[in-house]
Design a protein around this motif. Structure first.
Motif, PDB file in Angstrom:
ATOM      1  N   TRP A 112      40.433  18.400  99.728  1.00 39.50           N
ATOM      2  CA  TRP A 112      41.634  18.946  99.097  1.00 39.50           C
ATOM      3  C   TRP A 112      42.901  18.815 100.024  1.00 39.50           C
ATOM      4  CZ3 TRP A 112      43.269  20.763  94.235  1.00 39.50           C
ATOM      5  CH2 TRP A 112      44.591  21.265  94.249  1.00 39.50           C
ATOM      6  N   ASP A 113      42.649  18.893 101.297  1.00 42.49           N
ATOM      7  CA  ASP A 113      43.720  18.661 102.380  1.00 42.49           C
ATOM      8  C   ASP A 113      43.944  17.283 102.425  1.00 42.49           C
ATOM      9  OD1 ASP A 113      44.028  21.441 102.495  1.00 42.49           O
ATOM     10  OD2 ASP A 113      43.008  21.494 104.455  1.00 42.49           O
ATOM     11  N   ARG A 140      51.583  12.989  99.857  1.00 41.21           N
ATOM     12  CA  ARG A 140      52.792  13.133 100.289  1.00 41.21           C
ATOM     13  C   ARG A 140      53.073  11.753 101.102  1.00 41.21           C
ATOM     14  NH1 ARG A 140      50.459  18.225 102.340  1.00 41.21           N
ATOM     15  NH2 ARG A 140      49.650  17.278 104.216  1.00 41.21           N
ATOM     16  N   ALA A 166      46.001  16.002  99.472  1.00 39.03           N
ATOM     17  CA  ALA A 166      47.249  16.467  99.609  1.00 39.03           C
ATOM     18  C   ALA A 166      48.056  15.642 100.645  1.00 39.03           C
ATOM     19  CB  ALA A 166      47.378  17.903  99.965  1.00 39.03           C
TER      20      ALA A 166
END
Length: 417
Positions: free
Chosen positions: A408-409, A416, A412
């Motif tokens: 998930w990170d 970005r 993300a």
């Protein structure tokens, strides 16, 4: 976030089990029961921990019986009593899994791992029925947390607590009898040889926890043992076993050898129920008879034992639920869950666990490896099945939770940039 996450974990642990409990209420105490239930009833009604009034027994691991006795004594033997108490244990396990994940990696990992662990479809159904693995789970999660804190703080006191909890785990599952030695070796490896005292304390604390039960068996039954049920070990180690399991049956259908001691404790129980006649069983002699047959099988048939070991590993780690011809719920919706829901869950869990193994701290990955390797070796000695592995799936859930948070990170960060 932390409080909301814990409420989410609690809801995930409790609500599905309550739904299963209500659906299964007529079968909780009439199907799938086991020896500990008999022991608990006899103790409450007659003051004897065994099958028969006035005949103390060591024919099972006692921990689950110890759990049931106060429930039956205080509240009576009722489906809602057992179901709610065991749902409480499932909740405790989920919170312990959260605590391990939060301490080893992060609170987010702890919450995700606890959710993955407690929503295991097999456990959601199994946890509310009469089964001894419910206590195996919570004690295992407790001693893993204690080990984590012991190595983190370099604490002999926490090592002692871990040892005591491991001893309690042995009272629930005698296959763990050598686990304190494996954990002591892990603690010494993690903290350095100068910390050997912590390893010794861990083993000693486990021995102290087990000692009262072993002494009781020596005084009341005449042999120094955790359980006199060597017949179960023999049923998993003879020339019939491989074909019985391969044909979809369970080891309970292995036939006793000609000239076997009669009655064994279970046969004496059945005789008492049917006729009211009490037959004394010399459990220690019964135990030694079957132990001798197991050693003879290992010595004379090493090739057959090797086949059984491979079969046990396959059955232990098969994502598909162990299904036997005489399984409860055959042909019902339970079978659909066995065929599709649980294999899908376990397959994804194992895949994410492999990813997470590379993302958790090396010392924790080593601890997970030690515990799962021990459980696999125990299956090779005895027999493999989903019900024996599933109590340890929370370890894989911790790895899977780490993998999901990492993925998930990573996603993300990619968005970005």
């Amino acid at each position: 976030m932390r409080r909301g996450g814990l409420w989410l974990v609690a809801a995930a642990a409790v609500l599905p089990r309550l739904a299963v409990l209500l659906y299964e209420r007529e079968r909780i105490l009439t199907k799938f029961t086991e020896k500990s239930d008999d022991f608990a009833q006899t103790f409450v009604h007659h003051g004897t921990f065994g099958f028969l009034p006035g005949e103390p027994s060591a024919y099972t691991q006692p921990l689950y019986g110890f759990f049931l006795v106060p429930l039956y004594w205080l509240f009576g033997r009722h489906w809602i009593v057992v179901g709610l108490a065991q749902t409480g244990l499932a909740l405790a396990t989920a919170l312990l899994v959260y605590a391990i994940g939060a301490r080893v990696v992060s609170r987010r990992v702890g919450i995700v791992a606890a959710l993955i662990s407690t929503l295991n479809p097999y456990l959601v159904w199994h946890d509310v029925h009469v089964n001894r693995e419910i206590v195996d789970q919570v004690v295992a999660a407790a001693f893993v947390l204690a080990i984590v804190i012991a190595v983190e703080r370099r604490s002999t006191r926490w090592a002692a607590l871990a040892g005591a909890l491991t001893g309690i785990a042995i009272l629930g599952n005698s296959r763990l009898v050598l686990l304190p030695l494996a954990l002591a070796a892990y603690v010494v490896w993690r903290l350095g040889f100068r910390a050997w005292v912590a390893g010794v304390v861990l083993v000693a604390a486990a021995a102290v926890a087990v000692a009262p039960w072993v002494i009781r068996n020596r005084l009341e039954r005449g042999c120094t043992t955790i359980t006199t049920d060597a017949r179960a070990l023999w049923k998993a180690n003879n020339l019939q076993t491989y074909h019985v399991l391969a044909s979809g049956h369970w080891i309970d259908e292995v036939k006793d050898p000609p000239g076997h001691p009669f009655p064994n404790p279970e046969e004496a129980r059945d005789l008492y129920r049917e006729t009211g006649q009490k037959r004394h069983v010399t459990e220690c002699a019964n135990m030694r008879y079957y132990q001798h047959r197991v050693r003879t099988f290992w010595r004379k048939h090493p090739g057959a034992k090797a086949k059984l070991m491979v079969q046990a590993i396959r059955m232990e780690w098969d994502p598909r639920t162990t299904k036997t011809v005489s399984r409860p719920g055959k042909g019902s919706r339970i079978d659909a869950a066995r065929d599709w829901v649980e294999p899908l869950y376990a397959g994804v869990l194992f895949a994410l666990g492999l990813v997470g193994l590379l993302r958790v701290p090396r010392w924790f990955a080593t601890l997970v490896f030690v515990l799962l390797a021990y459980e696999t070796l125990a299956a090779m000695v005895f027999v493999g099945a989903t019900r024996y592995r599933v109590a340890w799936d929370f370890l894989i859930a911790l790895l899977a939770g780490t993998a999901l948070v990492w993925l998930w990170d990573r996603r993300a960060r990619a968005h970005r940039t």
